[in-house]
Enzyme design. Sequence first.
Site, PDB file in Angstrom:
ATOM      1  N   GLY A   1      12.406  13.907  13.903  1.00 25.26           N
ATOM      2  CA  GLY A   1      13.735  13.507  13.394  1.00 25.26           C
ATOM      3  C   GLY A   1      13.465  12.094  13.851  1.00 25.26           C
TER       4      GLY A   1
ATOM      5  N   HIS B   1       7.583  -1.903  12.564  1.00 28.81           N
ATOM      6  CA  HIS B   1       7.779  -0.691  13.593  1.00 28.81           C
ATOM      7  C   HIS B   1       9.270  -0.385  13.517  1.00 28.81           C
ATOM      8  CE1 HIS B   1       3.911  -0.909  15.982  1.00 28.81           C
ATOM      9  NE2 HIS B   1       3.714  -1.021  14.724  1.00 28.81           N
TER      10      HIS B   1
ATOM     11  N   ASP C   1       2.090   2.885   9.629  1.00 30.35           N
ATOM     12  CA  ASP C   1       3.380   3.520   9.450  1.00 30.35           C
ATOM     13  C   ASP C   1       3.536   5.268   9.593  1.00 30.35           C
ATOM     14  OD1 ASP C   1       4.359   1.255   8.205  1.00 30.35           O
ATOM     15  OD2 ASP C   1       3.043   1.571   6.650  1.00 30.35           O
TER      16      ASP C   1
ATOM     17  N   GLN D   1      -0.683  -1.730  13.029  1.00 32.71           N
ATOM     18  CA  GLN D   1      -1.562  -1.140  11.701  1.00 32.71           C
ATOM     19  C   GLN D   1      -2.267   0.258  12.235  1.00 32.71           C
ATOM     20  OE1 GLN D   1      -1.739  -4.644  12.936  1.00 32.71           O
ATOM     21  NE2 GLN D   1      -0.381  -4.896  11.632  1.00 32.71           N
TER      22      GLN D   1
HETATM   23  P1  IMP Z   1      -2.425  -8.024   5.842  1.00 33.89           P
HETATM   24  O1  IMP Z   1      -2.973  -7.131   7.202  1.00 33.89           O
HETATM   25  O2  IMP Z   1      -1.022  -8.546   5.560  1.00 33.89           O
HETATM   26  O3  IMP Z   1      -3.727  -9.105   5.580  1.00 33.89           O
HETATM   27  O4  IMP Z   1      -2.702  -6.991   4.747  1.00 33.89           O
HETATM   28  C1  IMP Z   1      -3.929  -6.250   4.561  1.00 33.89           C
HETATM   29  C2  IMP Z   1      -3.549  -4.630   4.166  1.00 33.89           C
HETATM   30  O5  IMP Z   1      -3.121  -4.070   5.376  1.00 33.89           O
HETATM   31  C3  IMP Z   1      -2.503  -4.433   3.222  1.00 33.89           C
HETATM   32  O6  IMP Z   1      -2.915  -3.423   2.474  1.00 33.89           O
HETATM   33  C4  IMP Z   1      -1.154  -4.291   3.862  1.00 33.89           C
HETATM   34  O7  IMP Z   1      -0.186  -3.524   3.058  1.00 33.89           O
HETATM   35  C5  IMP Z   1      -1.820  -3.489   5.263  1.00 33.89           C
HETATM   36  N1  IMP Z   1      -0.984  -3.698   6.297  1.00 33.89           N
HETATM   37  C6  IMP Z   1      -1.007  -4.648   7.283  1.00 33.89           C
HETATM   38  N2  IMP Z   1      -0.335  -4.041   8.029  1.00 33.89           N
HETATM   39  C7  IMP Z   1       0.226  -3.032   8.048  1.00 33.89           C
HETATM   40  C8  IMP Z   1       1.149  -2.275   8.805  1.00 33.89           C
HETATM   41  O8  IMP Z   1       1.737  -2.529   9.771  1.00 33.89           O
HETATM   42  N3  IMP Z   1       1.558  -1.273   8.036  1.00 33.89           N
HETATM   43  C9  IMP Z   1       1.059  -0.673   7.043  1.00 33.89           C
HETATM   44  N4  IMP Z   1       0.219  -1.392   6.288  1.00 33.89           N
HETATM   45  C10 IMP Z   1      -0.241  -2.559   6.781  1.00 33.89           C
HETATM   46 MG    MG Z   2       5.035  -0.061   9.921  1.00 37.66          MG
END
Ligand code: IMP
Ligand code: MG
Length: 333
Positions: free
Chosen positions: A318, A42, A12, A170
């Site tokens: 922005g 995204h 994020d 991620q």
């Molecule tokens: P999982 O990937 O769903 O198994 O989650 C494992 C950890 O990664 C959790 O804390 C999720 O919130 C975080 N996570 C997985 N993908 C994202 C992403 O795209 N953005 C933010 N956090 C993520």
């Molecule tokens: Mg995201």
Amino acid sequence: MITIIVGGQYGDEGKGKIISYLAINDNPEIIARGGVGPNAGHQVYYKGKAYGLRLVPCGFVNEKSRLLIGAGVFVDPDVLLKELEMIGAKDRFGIDFRAGLITKEHIERDIASENSKKIGTTKTGCGPAVSDRVNRVGKTVSDCPELKRYLTDVPKEVNAAKKVLVEGTQAFMLSNLYGTYPFVTSKDVSASTIAADVGLGPTKIDEVIMVIKSYTTRVGNGPLKDEISVEEAKKRNMQEYGTVSGRPRRTSLDLHFDDLKNAAMINGATQIAITKIDIKFPGNEHVKEYNKLTKEARDFIEKTEKSIGVPITIIGTGPDASDIVDRRSRKRL
Ligand code: IMP
Ligand code: MG
């Protein structure tokens, strides 16, 4: 010219926005997505419309680019087919025939698992699908008739192209190898693995752009230094909500320089893109020239790039893809 985009914090960071800018500005032949799967969310704002994408590359905003999903990505056909319908990109989309398939059973397992609750996963079935693949019992997208028309050989396509943008998902602190294990996602998501996900060898990569946000957020459980309360984050206009899960994101006011330096080293970052300068320093909304940023914002950017040791070449001011200061002609610190 092959460029990989990766997240430098906990996800994020605004990768979607940076990728959509690069897609329009740089005009790549191919935009290929690596990373885990539909656990990613995204957000792309384009021509006044907001899109939340979990599988289709955010670079779709360039209507001339071919959109690919690499072999390393795990695909939920329901999510993918809905997104393709929404953005109308079926004719320029392809998926590697070796990519893993997420089934309903994987999602159920992710929802029911006590360990998934402890970690605070996105409940999108990614972890169970990865684990089935590791155990060599998982299905692939080739087993799904609805995806047949999209199957292709992604490594052959990307290695034959001249200009490719590779989207990571991620982020570094969620990497299964280098993040805050066990509070991490189910794969490594550093630049080398993102390259392998789409079939690019290490010698093929020209640039790695690590995206960071001007402050730090984390969704899900696990450590976060200097966390502030939801009330305080709201006061500063920093309170965010997860794109996939809708959960409130946890916020830390600062950048964690030791972590960012380590992330830049292991990702082999050649440039940094920083987002939400306008939120951290009001008065910088929609600025497109470096000299027009406030002194406070410029001082922060200069301190940040010196601390990490990698130049900040792209600055987000922005939500729209065009709210960008692009200093890529200035490559060194
Ligand atoms: P999982 O990937 O769903 O198994 O989650 C494992 C950890 O990664 C959790 O804390 C999720 O919130 C975080 N996570 C997985 N993908 C994202 C992403 O795209 N953005 C933010 N956090 C993520
Ligand atoms: Mg995201």
